[in-house]
Design an enzyme around this catalytic site. Structure first.
Site, short mmCIF file in Angstrom:
data_model
loop_
_atom_site.label_atom_id
_atom_site.label_comp_id
_atom_site.label_asym_id
_atom_site.label_seq_id
_atom_site.Cartn_x
_atom_site.Cartn_y
_atom_site.Cartn_z
N CYS A 1 0.86 -1.17 0.00
CA CYS A 1 0.00 0.00 0.00
C CYS A 1 0.90 1.23 0.00
O CYS A 1 2.10 1.13 0.24
CB CYS A 1 -0.86 0.05 1.26
SG CYS A 1 -1.98 -1.33 1.41
N GLY B 1 -0.78 0.63 -5.02
CA GLY B 1 -2.10 0.06 -4.75
C GLY B 1 -3.14 0.73 -5.61
O GLY B 1 -3.16 1.96 -5.72
N ASN C 1 0.54 0.42 6.00
CA ASN C 1 1.23 -0.35 4.97
C ASN C 1 1.92 -1.50 5.68
O ASN C 1 2.82 -1.26 6.49
CB ASN C 1 2.24 0.55 4.24
CG ASN C 1 3.03 -0.19 3.15
OD1 ASN C 1 4.07 0.28 2.73
ND2 ASN C 1 2.55 -1.31 2.70
N GLY C 2 1.53 -2.72 5.36
CA GLY C 2 2.15 -3.87 6.00
C GLY C 2 1.12 -4.95 6.26
O GLY C 2 0.01 -4.92 5.73
N TYR D 1 11.39 -4.32 -7.12
CA TYR D 1 10.18 -4.19 -7.92
C TYR D 1 9.21 -3.09 -7.49
O TYR D 1 8.73 -2.32 -8.32
CB TYR D 1 9.43 -5.53 -7.91
CG TYR D 1 8.05 -5.49 -8.52
CD1 TYR D 1 7.89 -5.45 -9.91
CD2 TYR D 1 6.91 -5.48 -7.73
CE1 TYR D 1 6.62 -5.41 -10.48
CE2 TYR D 1 5.63 -5.45 -8.30
CZ TYR D 1 5.49 -5.41 -9.67
OH TYR D 1 4.25 -5.37 -10.22
#
Ligand code: SF4
Length: 459
Positions: free
Chosen positions: A2, A30, A103-104, A244
């Protein structure tokens, strides 16, 4: 995976726009939903399914007034892709209004949720972020934010980089292992927190620095301060941000993502040379490492594939069927460039292998004499439990197949991966400070059902 942002701006009519543009530049993290929480005269949360520019329009942003805001773009790893799970999440409690962007991924989410439910807490979503919101609101009843974050850290296991809006205060926090990135920027009339520095650049800000693992950044009454919340003798910075996820124009933990990918290409060329006529990236994720490979090998960089830029990333679209469809929609081979030539394709990674097969076939059909494949990471052999959509071993082609089997499966003339040593050398961060679990099966924290190689026990 995210993207999160936090903004403080002196001009209350501008805050939501800064958050909007910052989220827009984090769209690659996202694409399922987007949202902004803002605190002004009152507290407002606006979120919806879709891309940032589909969720917000000028009228909506004009209505979102206030000096402090947080925002989120979501790709679900825990919880379904539906509006209730969109973030930021909002909780009103005796400790005030709290909004959370996360985020996670929490490894102990189910256990914590069961505990909270047995205490009478009611859950409105099936996202692990709601656990964080509930815990935080209860810790804030009796504690200042610093202590509340310390208590939260003791309770949570997994990865959690957070942007929080607590009444008028904007808080950024990175878990003690630092899985996911967070950085701080200075604006002309305020401050910004963001998952990646490209978001700071996009709103004309200046990168101040990365938030360190276990550190919080607190913006209160227009003043910014850093606070150390928790210590850990081990870090676990996600190496896949460099391979990436992150944009190449971002700087993460002091390392330029572009330089890392360029070095990956150079190392790949040294480790795995091949006689070909042209080097082409699998766009866009293989672009920078292809440039590095071409630089090192002296073989011309000529594009074999053109991407339709209006189709989302294949990897990031949930569901196998939509992934397959989007490969056909998004790539076309340049017949003029590949006809009669030996082509080397370079991609950042191979996850399921289905996309790589289609791409190799596309280039062959366009007339290439040979199609070779090089990968800018070691084989992905294990699932990620920390916020990336690689959740089962069965999905990962390298978890059960040898490199030769994969070569056959993707129909390439040759296939080679970057070595782990080569990757670490290219990232230039100490091995013990990186999470490499999806490449090594060595999980930095205990994960139920997985072998923790550091303690050689099944958790
Ligand atoms: S397991 Fe892989 S993708 Fe997940 S956090 Fe670790 S390095 Fe990143």
């Amino acid at each position: 995976m995210c993207g999160i942002v936090g903004v403080y701006c002196d001009d209350d009519s501008f805050t939501s726009r800064i958050a909007y543009y910052a989220l827009f530049s984090l769209q690659h993290r996202g694409q399922e939903s987007a949202g902004i929480s803002i605190s002004g005269e009152d507290f407002k949360v606006y979120k919806g399914m879709g891309l940032v520019n589909e969720v917000f329009d000028d009228k909506t942003l004009s209505r979102l007034r206030g000096n402090s805001a947080i925002g989120h773009v979501r790709y679900s790893t825990t919880g379904e892709s539906k509006l209730e799970n969109a973030q930021p999440l909002f909780v009103k409690s005796k400790s005030g209004s709290i909004s959370v962007a996360h985020n996670g991924n929490l490894v102990n989410y189910r256990e914590l949720r069961r505990e909270l439910e047995s205490d009478g807490r009611v859950f409105l979503t099936d996202s692990d972020t709601e656990v964080i919101a509930h815990l935080l609101s209860s810790y804030l009843l009796k504690n200042e934010i610093e202590e509340a974050l310390a208590l939260l850290t003791e309770k949570l296991c997994g990865s959690f980089t957070l942007a929080l809006l607590l009444n008028h205060m904007v808080v950024g926090y990175r878990d003690p292992m630092g899985f996911k990135p967070l950085c701080v920027g200075k604006l002309e009339n305020g401050y910004i927190l963001a998952s990646e520095s490209c978001a700071i650049d996009s709103v004309g800000g200046e990168l101040v620095r990365d938030v360190k693992p276990g550190e919080a950044v607190i913006i209160e009454d227009g003043e910014l301060r850093f606070e150390r919340i928790a210590e850990s003798n081990q870090k676990a910075i996600c190496v896949f941000e460099y391979i990436y996820f992150a944009r190449p124009d971002s700087i993460i933990d002091g390392r330029s993502v572009y330089s890392v990918r360029f070095d990956i290409g150079r190392t790949l060329a040294k480790e795995n040379p091949v006689e070909v006529d042209i080097i082409s990236p699998v766009p866009d994720s293989g672009t920078t490492s292809s440039i590095g490979y071409a630089y090192e090998s002296g073989i011309p960089y000529i594009e074999a594939l053109i991407k339709n830029r209006y189709v989302g990333r294949t990897f990031i679209m949930p569901g196998q069927r939509s992934r397959e469809l989007s490969v056909q929609l998004k790539m076309n081979a340049l017949k003029e460039n590949v006809r009669g030539r030996k082509v080397l394709l370079i991609d950042d990674s191979i996850v399921r292998g289905t996309t790589s097969r289609r791409i190799v076939d596309l280039v062959r059909k366009a007339g290439a004499k040979e199609v070779h494949f090089r990968v800018g990471s070691p084989p992905i052999i294990s699932p990620c439990y920390f916020g990336i959509d690689m959740s089962t071993r069965e999905e990962l082609i390298a978890s059960s197949k040898t490199v030769e089997d994969i070569r056959k499966a993707i129909n390439a003339d040759s296939l080679a991966y970057l070595s782990l040593k080569g990757l670490i050398k290219s990232v230039r961060i100490d091995e013990e400070d990186l999470c490499l679990a999806c490449l090594t099966s060595d999980y930095p924290v205990e994960v139920p059902g997985e072998i923790c190689l550091r303690c050689s026990a099944r958790a």
